[in-house]
Design a protein around this motif. Structure first.
Motif, PDB file in Angstrom:
ATOM      1  N   SER A 180       0.936  -1.363  -0.080  1.00 24.91           N
ATOM      2  CA  SER A 180       0.265   0.077  -0.298  1.00 24.91           C
ATOM      3  C   SER A 180       0.484   0.893  -0.215  1.00 24.91           C
TER       4      SER A 180
ATOM      5  N   PHE B  86     -15.602   1.362  -4.977  1.00 23.88           N
ATOM      6  CA  PHE B  86     -13.832   1.965  -4.635  1.00 23.88           C
ATOM      7  C   PHE B  86     -13.858   3.561  -5.460  1.00 23.88           C
TER       8      PHE B  86
ATOM      9  N   GLU C  31      -7.119  -0.015  -3.320  1.00 26.01           N
ATOM     10  CA  GLU C  31      -8.205  -0.590  -2.420  1.00 26.01           C
ATOM     11  C   GLU C  31      -9.104  -1.681  -2.579  1.00 26.01           C
TER      12      GLU C  31
END
Length: 449
Positions: free
Chosen positions: A297, A406, A425
């Motif tokens: 991430s 999303f 995500e």
């Protein structure tokens, strides 16, 4: 040509094919979280001989929809347009002598219009592009060019602070080291596209710049040649970029980027990069190895950290050792997702983006420069079984991500930072590796719901 630009999706490159050379260095830098385009596919036997610049980097063109035009354009209408444009050019300081010389013998170039209107989209992966951009032959030709022009490139490096290998790599990708500079009359091409009207403002601006170049006596109309879309010379400058950045490095009184001597063109390229923030001695990128527990991430161009941060996470250079603080803030880029090559990219990566914002182009220039300088090939692999998403699939990907909660913020077919973040995500929510890689497999999963 003008709106058929396409973009990087994770590691997959999507592009509008262009029949011929296309603009490269443009006047205004592109925002760092830019989009991406890729070059046209080439038969393997032509991979070194032909230029492989990515097509139609129109990010600096006027925004908004393309103006619809009638299919019919006429020679008589073109002559009327030339007369009206000449009046406006005269009011902006272009002399009648320059106008007479520039437009003498100019006619409506229907081939330019055909090329502009009939660009077919295709898909190509980053690794296919790099196979050509940094092929053994292109590397060998680059080393020969560096050797043959060493004194000039060293002098350019001293003046502008841009490494000789970087300048040579741009030259190699833009015109195959001067082999393919374009043969279309620039005045005729720019006038034709301005008259045709779909991007009238953009091409009128380029045409006016071309007239100013002629008026400055840098080149005569017969030798002002380039691509059908306006890019000129060894390193494919648009006329506006020429006015902003071209230099007379040889001291002969002309900024000659078209002739057999590449010195002015190479110096102009170095000046362009310098004025957009190039830092001498800073890498554009370095290949890295990521630890097994790396937090994906934190990857992507939008996240910048210092060397201490990445070192603490266990990021190591592929050649061994940790990152050094002297190179400045950096980001982790995964151009092929977590299974492929991993790069730590620095500010110079973004400087190359101002020349052309395609990630493929930036990586192509940087890697070719490294190889010309004796550096190794990438050690990591590529997911060669993957293919690029089509234009329709990119829109579908965005619609499905947004519908699943999303949001990509907009449905525009551009897989840029916002879409990549949405992909990341979604991947995290689904228990996948959140590397932001927008692949066909990801789209298939979204279709299953």
């Amino acid at each position: 040509m003008l709106t058929l630009r396409v973009f990087l999706t994770g590691s997959l490159i999507l592009a509008a094919a262009v029949a011929g050379a296309t603009p490269s260095a443009i006047m205004r830098p592109v925002p760092r979280p830019g989009t991406d385009v890729s070059p046209p596919a080439l038969p393997s036997e032509l991979a070194v001989q032909a230029s492989i610049r990515p097509p139609m980097r129109m990010a600096a063109a006027p925004s908004g929809p393309v103006t619809p035009v009638a299919d019919e354009v006429s020679s008589s209408g073109f002559r009327v347009w030339i007369a009206e444009f000449s009046r406006r050019a005269g009011a902006e300081g272009i002399s009648q002598q320059t106008l007479d010389q520039a437009f003498a013998g100019v006619s409506l170039n229907e081939r330019v219009i055909e090329r502009d209107r009939n660009q077919s989209e295709f898909s190509r992966t980053l690794w296919d592009y790099l196979d050509s951009a940094a092929s053994d032959a292109r590397i060998a030709n680059g080393r020969a060019a560096l050797r043959d022009h060493r004194d000039t490139l060293d002098a350019i490096e001293r003046r502008y602070g841009v490494e000789a290998e970087i300048v040579a790599a741009v030259w190699g990708l833009e015109s195959a080291y001067g082999s393919f500079r374009g043969s279309v009359p620039i005045i005729e091409a720019m006038a034709t596209l301005a008259y045709e009207g779909r991007r009238a403002e953009f091409f009128e601006t380029e045409l006016m710049a071309a007239l100013r170049i002629l008026q400055a006596d840098d080149i005569d109309p017969a030798h002002m040649q380039g691509s059908w879309a306006g890019a000129m010379g060894h390193t494919q400058f648009m006329p506006t970029s020429f006015l902003a950045h071209a230099v007379d490095f040889t001291g002969d009184g002309r900024r000659d980027i078209w002739g057999d001597d590449p010195a002015d063109a190479l110096a102009s390229t170095a000046r362009y990069l310098s004025e957009n923030g190039w830092t001498h001695g800073q890498p554009w990128a370095l290949e890295v190895d990521l630890p097994e527990d790396f937090d994906f991430s934190q990857s992507g161009e939008l996240i910048e950290r210092d060397a201490a941060h990445w070192n603490a996470m266990g990021v190591r250079l592929a050649r061994g050792g940790g990152l050094v603080p002297e190179h400045g803030a950096s980001s982790i880029l995964l151009p092929a997702g977590h299974t492929g090559v991993a790069l730590v990219i620095y500010e110079n990566f973004h400087v190359i983006e101002t020349y052309n914002p395609a990630d493929a182009y930036v990586i192509g220039v940087g890697h070719l420069a490294d190889r010309i300088g004796g550096g190794p090939a990438f050690r990591g692999g590529w997911p060669r079984h993957d293919r690029a998403l089509t234009n329709d699939e990119r829109f579908e990907l965005q619609r499905r991500l947004t519908a699943a909660g999303f949001s990509t913020e907009r449905i525009d077919g551009i897989v840029g930072p916002l879409t990549i973040q949405a992909v990341r995500e979604y991947q995290a929510a689904e228990g996948l590796v959140p590397d932001g890689y927008a692949s066909e497999a990801l789209l298939r999963r979204l279709r299953r719901g």
